[in-house]
Scaffold this active site. Structure first.
Site, PDB file in Angstrom:
ATOM      1  N   ASP A  61       0.834  -1.203   0.000  1.00 58.42           N
ATOM      2  CA  ASP A  61       0.000   0.000   0.000  1.00 58.42           C
ATOM      3  C   ASP A  61       0.868   1.252   0.000  1.00 58.42           C
ATOM      4  OD1 ASP A  61      -2.268  -1.510   0.172  1.00 58.42           O
ATOM      5  OD2 ASP A  61      -2.514  -1.270   2.340  1.00 58.42           O
ATOM      6  N   ASP A  78       0.674   7.973   8.269  1.00 53.40           N
ATOM      7  CA  ASP A  78       0.821   6.539   8.594  1.00 53.40           C
ATOM      8  C   ASP A  78       2.098   6.332   9.403  1.00 53.40           C
ATOM      9  OD1 ASP A  78      -1.386   5.260   7.170  1.00 53.40           O
ATOM     10  OD2 ASP A  78      -0.343   5.712   5.309  1.00 53.40           O
ATOM     11  N   GLU A 125       0.676  -2.786  10.925  1.00 52.59           N
ATOM     12  CA  GLU A 125       0.547  -2.747   9.468  1.00 52.59           C
ATOM     13  C   GLU A 125       1.800  -2.156   8.826  1.00 52.59           C
ATOM     14  OE1 GLU A 125      -2.538  -0.204   7.838  1.00 52.59           O
ATOM     15  OE2 GLU A 125      -1.893  -0.669   5.806  1.00 52.59           O
ATOM     16  N   GLU A 126       2.408  -1.191   9.481  1.00 48.30           N
ATOM     17  CA  GLU A 126       3.508  -0.457   8.851  1.00 48.30           C
ATOM     18  C   GLU A 126       4.887  -1.062   9.113  1.00 48.30           C
ATOM     19  OE1 GLU A 126       2.626   1.497   6.636  1.00 48.30           O
ATOM     20  OE2 GLU A 126       0.546   1.869   7.215  1.00 48.30           O
ATOM     21  N   ASP A 160      -3.375  -1.292  13.514  1.00 49.35           N
ATOM     22  CA  ASP A 160      -3.335  -0.509  12.282  1.00 49.35           C
ATOM     23  C   ASP A 160      -3.262   0.929  12.782  1.00 49.35           C
ATOM     24  OD1 ASP A 160      -3.841   0.936  10.022  1.00 49.35           O
ATOM     25  OD2 ASP A 160      -5.613  -0.206   9.417  1.00 49.35           O
ATOM     26  N   LEU A 178      -3.014   3.833  11.465  1.00 49.86           N
ATOM     27  CA  LEU A 178      -3.866   4.822  10.808  1.00 49.86           C
ATOM     28  C   LEU A 178      -4.658   4.094   9.732  1.00 49.86           C
ATOM     29  CD1 LEU A 178      -4.557   7.379   8.949  1.00 49.86           C
ATOM     30  CD2 LEU A 178      -4.160   7.838  11.349  1.00 49.86           C
ATOM     31  N   ASP A 179      -5.934   3.900  10.006  1.00 51.22           N
ATOM     32  CA  ASP A 179      -6.802   3.186   9.063  1.00 51.22           C
ATOM     33  C   ASP A 179      -7.571   4.200   8.216  1.00 51.22           C
ATOM     34  OD1 ASP A 179      -8.363   0.891   8.047  1.00 51.22           O
ATOM     35  OD2 ASP A 179      -9.993   1.928   9.082  1.00 51.22           O
ATOM     36  N   GLU A 217      -7.053  -5.779  11.400  1.00 49.74           N
ATOM     37  CA  GLU A 217      -8.325  -5.192  10.943  1.00 49.74           C
ATOM     38  C   GLU A 217      -9.492  -6.151  11.221  1.00 49.74           C
ATOM     39  OE1 GLU A 217      -6.862  -2.125   7.428  1.00 49.74           O
ATOM     40  OE2 GLU A 217      -7.009  -4.213   6.856  1.00 49.74           O
TER      41      GLU A 217
HETATM   42  P1  AHG Z   1      -5.479   1.307   5.362  1.00 47.55           P
HETATM   43  O1  AHG Z   1      -5.661   2.775   5.135  1.00 47.55           O
HETATM   44  O2  AHG Z   1      -5.061   0.990   6.777  1.00 47.55           O
HETATM   45  O3  AHG Z   1      -4.588   0.643   4.337  1.00 47.55           O
HETATM   46  O4  AHG Z   1      -6.905   0.583   5.243  1.00 47.55           O
HETATM   47  C1  AHG Z   1      -7.762   0.876   4.175  1.00 47.55           C
HETATM   48  C2  AHG Z   1      -8.826  -0.193   4.085  1.00 47.55           C
HETATM   49  C3  AHG Z   1     -10.040  -0.008   4.978  1.00 47.55           C
HETATM   50  O5  AHG Z   1      -9.974   1.001   5.893  1.00 47.55           O
HETATM   51  C4  AHG Z   1     -11.190   0.227   4.030  1.00 47.55           C
HETATM   52  O6  AHG Z   1     -12.321  -0.445   4.475  1.00 47.55           O
HETATM   53  C5  AHG Z   1     -10.683  -0.288   2.721  1.00 47.55           C
HETATM   54  O7  AHG Z   1      -9.291  -0.196   2.761  1.00 47.55           O
HETATM   55  C6  AHG Z   1     -11.202   0.515   1.549  1.00 47.55           C
HETATM   56  O8  AHG Z   1     -10.912  -0.155   0.374  1.00 47.55           O
HETATM   57  P2  AHG Z   1     -11.407   0.377  -1.060  1.00 47.55           P
HETATM   58  O9  AHG Z   1     -10.594   1.601  -1.352  1.00 47.55           O
HETATM   59  O10 AHG Z   1     -11.115  -0.787  -1.984  1.00 47.55           O
HETATM   60  O11 AHG Z   1     -12.896   0.671  -0.974  1.00 47.55           O
HETATM   61 MN    MN Z   2      -6.547  -0.230   7.592  1.00 48.02          MN
HETATM   62 MN    MN Z   3      -3.382   1.719   7.998  1.00 45.66          MN
END
Ligand code: AHG
Ligand code: MN
Ligand code: MN
Length: 287
Positions: free
Chosen positions: A38, A44, A67-68, A87, A89-90, A236
């Site tokens: 990601d 983050d 996560e990081e 996580d 920062l989600d 998560e």
């Molecule tokens: P993160 O920012 O920790 O990587 O998590 C993002 C996750 C979660 O929070 C969310 O439900 C999902 O990604 C969204 O995914 P889409 O962009 O595919 O909708």
């Molecule tokens: Mn997340």
């Molecule tokens: Mn995150």
């Protein structure tokens, strides 16, 4: 101080970064991607440093998984009873738009030196950074909800249980032609027939929080783009499944209770996630 006290300090610091910072800068991309592949944003990294600082020196914690970070990090406390996953920062793709983000955490107890599954969880929770900063934690009797006020978390609700049904479902419906299990499309059609309406923020914490308050469904099923799932199991899916169970809700990975999934070798392992209030779960079980 308890582990929860340390997490409160960290979440307060992350909240202050968000309210005093510039969302365009905090949401700016850092050149390297993380172990999940990601994009990493400035916030983050800052949030991860804050969480690690708060947890690594706690005498009860044997190890942490973020996560990081690529791997589990062991602390000096070889006899610590707990493993903490988080996580930091989600929903980080939302930062630059000034949309709520969160922090998710989960505390596992080692039993005979092992963590077998989500059944080793003893506490989980999340912070949600919106126009209020809230902290939601599990207790033996439902959820506790705290509001951040002058750098202190004040309890505003005790023993919270979610409604048995709700009229909102949260799913990224743009994936519907890619969903691997055709029961998902049939189930969503049933929800639509039931006059339910969709909401999708793209931040698990925020979408889950609304589902806990309103009832309904949150789901990120398997699809051909993410055949092993989009969301990560240990920081998560497990914590949210545990939070739902404590609030009177249910979880599934399309086959079984998420808490029964075996603890993975890879801390970034992914899974399908479905979180329901009671009635929505019963409807899903009819398929
Ligand atoms: P993160 O920012 O920790 O990587 O998590 C993002 C996750 C979660 O929070 C969310 O439900 C999902 O990604 C969204 O995914 P889409 O962009 O595919 O909708
Ligand atoms: Mn997340
Ligand atoms: Mn995150």
């Amino acid at each position: 101080m308890s582990i929860l006290d340390n997490i409160k300090v960290a979440c307060c610091q992350i909240s202050n970064l968000l309210t005093s910072g510039n969302c365009l800068q905090l949401g700016s991309k850092i050149s390297v991607n993380n172990s999940c592949g990601d994009e990493v944003k400035k916030l983050d990294v800052l949030s991860n440093d804050i969480m690690k600082e708060a947890l690594l020196n706690h005498p009860d914690i044997r190890a942490i998984g973020s996560e990081e970070d690529e791997d589990i990090i062991y602390t000096e406390n070889k006899d610590g009873k707990y493993f903490v996953s988080f996580d930091p920062l989600d929903g980080s793709s939302n930062i630059k738009f000034n949309i709520s983000v969160g922090t998710i955490f989960c505390v596992f107890e080692y039993i005979d030196g092992q963590i077998e599954s989500g059944r080793n969880i003893v506490m989980a929770g999340y912070a949600i950074y919106g126009f209020n900063t809230l902290l939601v934690t599990t207790t033996d009797n439902g959820l506790d909800i705290y509001l951040l006020n002058n750098n202190r978390f004040e309890k505003i609700s005790e023993g919270y249980r979610m409604p048995i049904s709700g009229n909102i479902y949260a799913i990224n419906e743009s994936n519907k032609y890619r969903w691997l299990d055709n029961r998902i499309q049939k189930y969503v059609d049933l929800l639509i027939n039931d006059k339910k309406t969709v909401r999708w923020i793209g931040c698990m914490v925020t979408d889950v929080h609304r589902t806990l308050i309103k009832g309904g469904l949150f789901a990120y099923p398997l699809d051909s783009k993410s055949p092993n799932g989009r969301l990560r199991l240990i920081y998560e899916a497990y914590p949210m499944a545990y939070i739902f169970q404590c609030a009177g809700g249910y979880s599934s990975n399309e086959n079984k209770n998420i808490l029964d999934i075996k603890f993975p070798e890879d801390i970034h392992s992914r899974t399908s996630v479905m979180l329901f209030s009671k009635k929505e779960y019963e409807q899903f079980c009819t398929f």
